[in-house]
Design a protein around this motif. Structure first.
Motif, PDB file in Angstrom:
ATOM      1  N   ARG A   1      33.148  64.896 -25.378  1.00 29.30           N
ATOM      2  CA  ARG A   1      32.304  65.732 -24.519  1.00 29.30           C
ATOM      3  C   ARG A   1      32.819  67.154 -24.539  1.00 29.30           C
ATOM      4  O   ARG A   1      33.974  67.399 -24.224  1.00 29.30           O
ATOM      5  CB  ARG A   1      32.324  65.207 -23.093  1.00 29.30           C
ATOM      6  CG  ARG A   1      31.522  63.949 -22.940  1.00 29.30           C
ATOM      7  CD  ARG A   1      31.182  63.709 -21.485  1.00 29.30           C
ATOM      8  NE  ARG A   1      30.244  62.626 -21.373  1.00 29.30           N
ATOM      9  CZ  ARG A   1      30.581  61.345 -21.304  1.00 29.30           C
ATOM     10  NH1 ARG A   1      31.852  61.000 -21.347  1.00 29.30           N
ATOM     11  NH2 ARG A   1      29.666  60.420 -21.193  1.00 29.30           N
TER      12      ARG A   1
ATOM     13  N   SER B   1      33.490  60.025 -30.486  1.00 29.74           N
ATOM     14  CA  SER B   1      32.587  60.653 -29.521  1.00 29.74           C
ATOM     15  C   SER B   1      33.435  61.461 -28.552  1.00 29.74           C
ATOM     16  O   SER B   1      34.563  61.093 -28.236  1.00 29.74           O
ATOM     17  CB  SER B   1      31.769  59.596 -28.768  1.00 29.74           C
ATOM     18  OG  SER B   1      32.598  58.755 -28.024  1.00 29.74           O
TER      19      SER B   1
ATOM     20  N   THR C   1      28.195  69.372 -24.020  1.00 28.32           N
ATOM     21  CA  THR C   1      27.305  68.213 -24.079  1.00 28.32           C
ATOM     22  C   THR C   1      28.022  67.112 -24.856  1.00 28.32           C
ATOM     23  O   THR C   1      28.948  67.396 -25.611  1.00 28.32           O
ATOM     24  CB  THR C   1      25.978  68.557 -24.803  1.00 28.32           C
ATOM     25  OG1 THR C   1      26.282  68.960 -26.136  1.00 28.32           O
ATOM     26  CG2 THR C   1      25.216  69.647 -24.095  1.00 28.32           C
ATOM     27  N   PRO C   2      27.593  65.856 -24.694  1.00 25.86           N
ATOM     28  CA  PRO C   2      28.215  64.788 -25.484  1.00 25.86           C
ATOM     29  C   PRO C   2      27.955  65.002 -26.978  1.00 25.86           C
ATOM     30  O   PRO C   2      26.897  65.472 -27.375  1.00 25.86           O
ATOM     31  CB  PRO C   2      27.511  63.528 -24.989  1.00 25.86           C
ATOM     32  CG  PRO C   2      26.962  63.884 -23.652  1.00 25.86           C
ATOM     33  CD  PRO C   2      26.626  65.343 -23.735  1.00 25.86           C
TER      34      PRO C   2
END
Length: 132
Positions: free
Chosen positions: A108, A106, A111-112
């Motif tokens: 950023r 994950s 946006t994530p």
């Protein structure tokens, strides 16, 4: 305690065309850098270290994960291949495809973002899983 979900990881890494940028063999020293829940246990079998998750019925709908920070800046503008060796025993089919056993990155940007394995369930012996 009923073992509803049991997933195992053996070695994971991230590779760019220019070479490896991250590798974990799950040694006791390496695992000190990870955030791990009580459902995760360091194991050794056949000369390899791995992490075993055993999730009790009471926690089957929660997040049971281990994490490690990784500086993804070196990967900007390039293709990152993430892989691991995994085996499973009686892993239930999750309610949604994005739930369940996974290896995830994950990050950023504006946006994530999340990139991950999906649709991993059932019982199977060690196999390699990857995504780019």
């Amino acid at each position: 305690m009923k073992s509803l979900l049991s997933g195992l990881l053996l070695g994971c890494g991230a590779v760019l065309a220019a070479g490896e940028v991250f590798r974990c063999e799950f040694s006791p020293a390496e695992l000190k850098k990870w955030s791990m829940p009580p459902e995760a246990a360091c194991m050794r079998e056949g000369g390899f270290n791995f992490v075993r998750f055993t999730v009790p019925e009471a926690k089957k709908s929660g997040q049971n994960l281990m994490t490690i920070p990784f500086d993804i800046a070196a990967c900007r503008g390039r293709t990152l291949r993430v892989s691991c060796r995994i085996r499973a025993d009686k892993v239930s089919v999750p309610p949604q495809a994005f739930n369940g056993v996974k290896l995830m990155v994950s990050f950023r940007g504006t946006t994530p973002e999340w990139m991950n394995l999906a649709r991993v369930w059932g019982s199977f012996d060690w196999r390699e899983e990857s995504f780019s």
